[in-house]
Enzyme design. Structure first.
Site, PDB file in Angstrom:
ATOM      1  N   ASP A  84      -5.131  -5.321 -16.392  1.00 39.16           N
ATOM      2  CA  ASP A  84      -4.249  -4.389 -17.109  1.00 39.16           C
ATOM      3  C   ASP A  84      -4.756  -3.991 -18.487  1.00 39.16           C
ATOM      4  O   ASP A  84      -3.966  -3.653 -19.369  1.00 39.16           O
ATOM      5  CB  ASP A  84      -2.822  -4.967 -17.215  1.00 39.16           C
ATOM      6  CG  ASP A  84      -2.224  -5.221 -15.852  1.00 39.16           C
ATOM      7  OD1 ASP A  84      -2.570  -4.497 -14.892  1.00 39.16           O
ATOM      8  OD2 ASP A  84      -1.415  -6.153 -15.727  1.00 39.16           O
ATOM      9  N   ASN A  91      -6.300   2.009 -12.173  1.00 41.58           N
ATOM     10  CA  ASN A  91      -5.276   1.066 -11.714  1.00 41.58           C
ATOM     11  C   ASN A  91      -3.923   1.667 -12.033  1.00 41.58           C
ATOM     12  O   ASN A  91      -3.762   2.360 -13.045  1.00 41.58           O
ATOM     13  CB  ASN A  91      -5.430  -0.273 -12.436  1.00 41.58           C
ATOM     14  CG  ASN A  91      -4.388  -1.290 -11.981  1.00 41.58           C
ATOM     15  OD1 ASN A  91      -4.164  -1.462 -10.777  1.00 41.58           O
ATOM     16  ND2 ASN A  91      -3.727  -1.955 -12.926  1.00 41.58           N
ATOM     17  N   HIS A 116       0.042   0.601 -12.815  1.00 43.87           N
ATOM     18  CA  HIS A 116       0.827  -0.569 -13.230  1.00 43.87           C
ATOM     19  C   HIS A 116       2.287  -0.128 -13.441  1.00 43.87           C
ATOM     20  O   HIS A 116       2.524   0.911 -14.059  1.00 43.87           O
ATOM     21  CB  HIS A 116       0.244  -1.140 -14.523  1.00 43.87           C
ATOM     22  CG  HIS A 116       0.933  -2.390 -14.968  1.00 43.87           C
ATOM     23  ND1 HIS A 116       0.684  -3.622 -14.388  1.00 43.87           N
ATOM     24  CD2 HIS A 116       1.881  -2.606 -15.907  1.00 43.87           C
ATOM     25  CE1 HIS A 116       1.447  -4.534 -14.961  1.00 43.87           C
ATOM     26  NE2 HIS A 116       2.177  -3.944 -15.884  1.00 43.87           N
ATOM     27  N   GLU A 142       6.214   5.954  -9.338  1.00 40.40           N
ATOM     28  CA  GLU A 142       4.766   5.689  -9.211  1.00 40.40           C
ATOM     29  C   GLU A 142       4.130   6.598  -8.174  1.00 40.40           C
ATOM     30  O   GLU A 142       3.047   7.137  -8.391  1.00 40.40           O
ATOM     31  CB  GLU A 142       4.520   4.231  -8.776  1.00 40.40           C
ATOM     32  CG  GLU A 142       4.726   3.201  -9.855  1.00 40.40           C
ATOM     33  CD  GLU A 142       4.300   1.823  -9.373  1.00 40.40           C
ATOM     34  OE1 GLU A 142       3.137   1.652  -8.980  1.00 40.40           O
ATOM     35  OE2 GLU A 142       5.144   0.911  -9.378  1.00 40.40           O
ATOM     36  N   GLY A 192       0.798  -1.234   0.000  1.00 37.39           N
ATOM     37  CA  GLY A 192       0.000   0.000   0.000  1.00 37.39           C
ATOM     38  C   GLY A 192       0.824   1.275   0.000  1.00 37.39           C
ATOM     39  O   GLY A 192       0.355   2.312   0.466  1.00 37.39           O
ATOM     40  N   SER A 193       2.028   1.233  -0.581  1.00 42.87           N
ATOM     41  CA  SER A 193       2.836   2.462  -0.566  1.00 42.87           C
ATOM     42  C   SER A 193       2.269   3.510  -1.519  1.00 42.87           C
ATOM     43  O   SER A 193       2.357   4.712  -1.247  1.00 42.87           O
ATOM     44  CB  SER A 193       4.310   2.169  -0.876  1.00 42.87           C
ATOM     45  OG  SER A 193       4.489   1.776  -2.207  1.00 42.87           O
ATOM     46  N   ASN A 194       1.678   3.072  -2.635  1.00 41.92           N
ATOM     47  CA  ASN A 194       1.046   4.053  -3.532  1.00 41.92           C
ATOM     48  C   ASN A 194      -0.156   4.700  -2.843  1.00 41.92           C
ATOM     49  O   ASN A 194      -0.341   5.920  -2.910  1.00 41.92           O
ATOM     50  CB  ASN A 194       0.612   3.381  -4.831  1.00 41.92           C
ATOM     51  CG  ASN A 194       1.767   3.284  -5.810  1.00 41.92           C
ATOM     52  OD1 ASN A 194       2.197   4.299  -6.353  1.00 41.92           O
ATOM     53  ND2 ASN A 194       2.284   2.087  -6.013  1.00 41.92           N
TER      54      ASN A 194
HETATM   55  C1  GRF Z   1       2.858  -1.152  -7.634  1.00 44.01           C
HETATM   56  O1  GRF Z   1       4.027  -1.420  -8.350  1.00 44.01           O
HETATM   57  C2  GRF Z   1       1.691  -0.986  -8.562  1.00 44.01           C
HETATM   58  O2  GRF Z   1       2.024  -0.412  -9.785  1.00 44.01           O
HETATM   59  C3  GRF Z   1       1.245  -2.401  -8.785  1.00 44.01           C
HETATM   60  O3  GRF Z   1       1.427  -3.025  -7.537  1.00 44.01           O
HETATM   61  C4  GRF Z   1       2.447  -2.351  -6.810  1.00 44.01           C
HETATM   62  C5  GRF Z   1       1.851  -1.961  -5.497  1.00 44.01           C
HETATM   63  O4  GRF Z   1       2.805  -1.422  -4.632  1.00 44.01           O
HETATM   64  N1  GRF Z   1      -0.100  -2.494  -9.287  1.00 44.01           N
HETATM   65  P1  GRF Z   1       2.322  -0.769  -3.278  1.00 44.01           P
HETATM   66  O5  GRF Z   1       1.431  -1.792  -2.588  1.00 44.01           O
HETATM   67  O6  GRF Z   1       1.569   0.472  -3.617  1.00 44.01           O
HETATM   68  O7  GRF Z   1       3.552  -0.504  -2.478  1.00 44.01           O
END
Ligand code: GRF
Length: 204
Positions: A150, A107, A109, A179, A12-14
């Site tokens: 995707d 999403n 990716h 990202e 969940g870092s994004n």
């Molecule tokens: C990211 O690389 C995203 O692009 C992909 O899964 C990964 C999730 O990373 N769909 P995080 O959980 O947000 O750290």
């Protein structure tokens, strides 16, 4: 403020980057719910630390995909979610949820789709494939979600260089860092109206 709903299966870092941007006033949005198929996802802990309601919903909590789809839709409706972000979510959404949120599910990716996408292209598999193909650039794609993994109209892409001495780990770290920024930048463009998601529906 637009109400955001997140789906995340692992770290969940994004999602965390978006929450921080909202807390810091960089994004005029309110992270309002987080749903995971994995009860032990770190994403749930991050969300709880930010006082965001969390739900574990999966085949363990619901007997059939239809019931799961229904339950997920009800959570999104209950929390009045307007925009959904799949941030490392390792499951498909069901048809009811997809229909209810057409043009409103994103999403992220870690590659330049349509290259290096699909069911088995996740995590380090993506970066290993990019290196094996001898690509000189990879990147980040944010796209609208459709029934398959995707696929769906591309909302925004951003390149990331592949360096000669890259390993899966160094490349993966560089892409992930990008990202975090790019997701926030792209959401800002969506919220400002610069990107109109509805116009992209059906454009692929
Ligand atoms: C990211 O690389 C995203 O692009 C992909 O899964 C990964 C999730 O990373 N769909 P995080 O959980 O947000 O750290």
């Amino acid at each position: 403020m637009i109400r955001l709903g997140f789906f995340a299966s692992h770290n969940g870092s994004n999602m965390g980057a978006v929450i921080e941007a909202c807390q810091g006033g960089k994004l005029a949005a309110r992270p309002s719910v987080v749903i995971s198929n994995n009860s032990r996802a770190h994403a749930l802990t991050r969300a709880q630390q930010a006082a965001i309601p969390t739900y574990h919903r999966s085949s363990q909590t619901h007997a059939t995909p239809e019931l799961l789809d229904q339950a997920i839709g009800e959570i999104l409706a209950e929390h009045q979610i307007e925009l959904v972000i799949l941030a490392g979510y390792m499951r498909k959404l069901g048809p009811k949820t997809l229909a209810a949120y057409q043009g409103r599910i994103l999403n992220i990716h870690p590659a330049l789709l349509p290259k290096f996408g699909g069911q088995h292209m996740y995590g380090n598999h993506v970066h290993a494939a990019v290196l094996a193909a001898g690509e000189r650039a990879t990147g980040v794609t944010i796209h609208l979600v459709e029934a398959d993994y995707d696929t769906g109209p591309i909302v925004a892409q951003c390149p990331v260089p592949v360096l000669a001495d890259d390993t899966v780990e160094t490349l993966g770290a560089r892409v992930l860092q990008r990202e975090h920024q790019f997701l926030v930048e792209t959401l800002a463009r969506i919220l400002s109206g610069e990107i109109n998601l509805m116009k992209l529906v059906g454009s692929n």
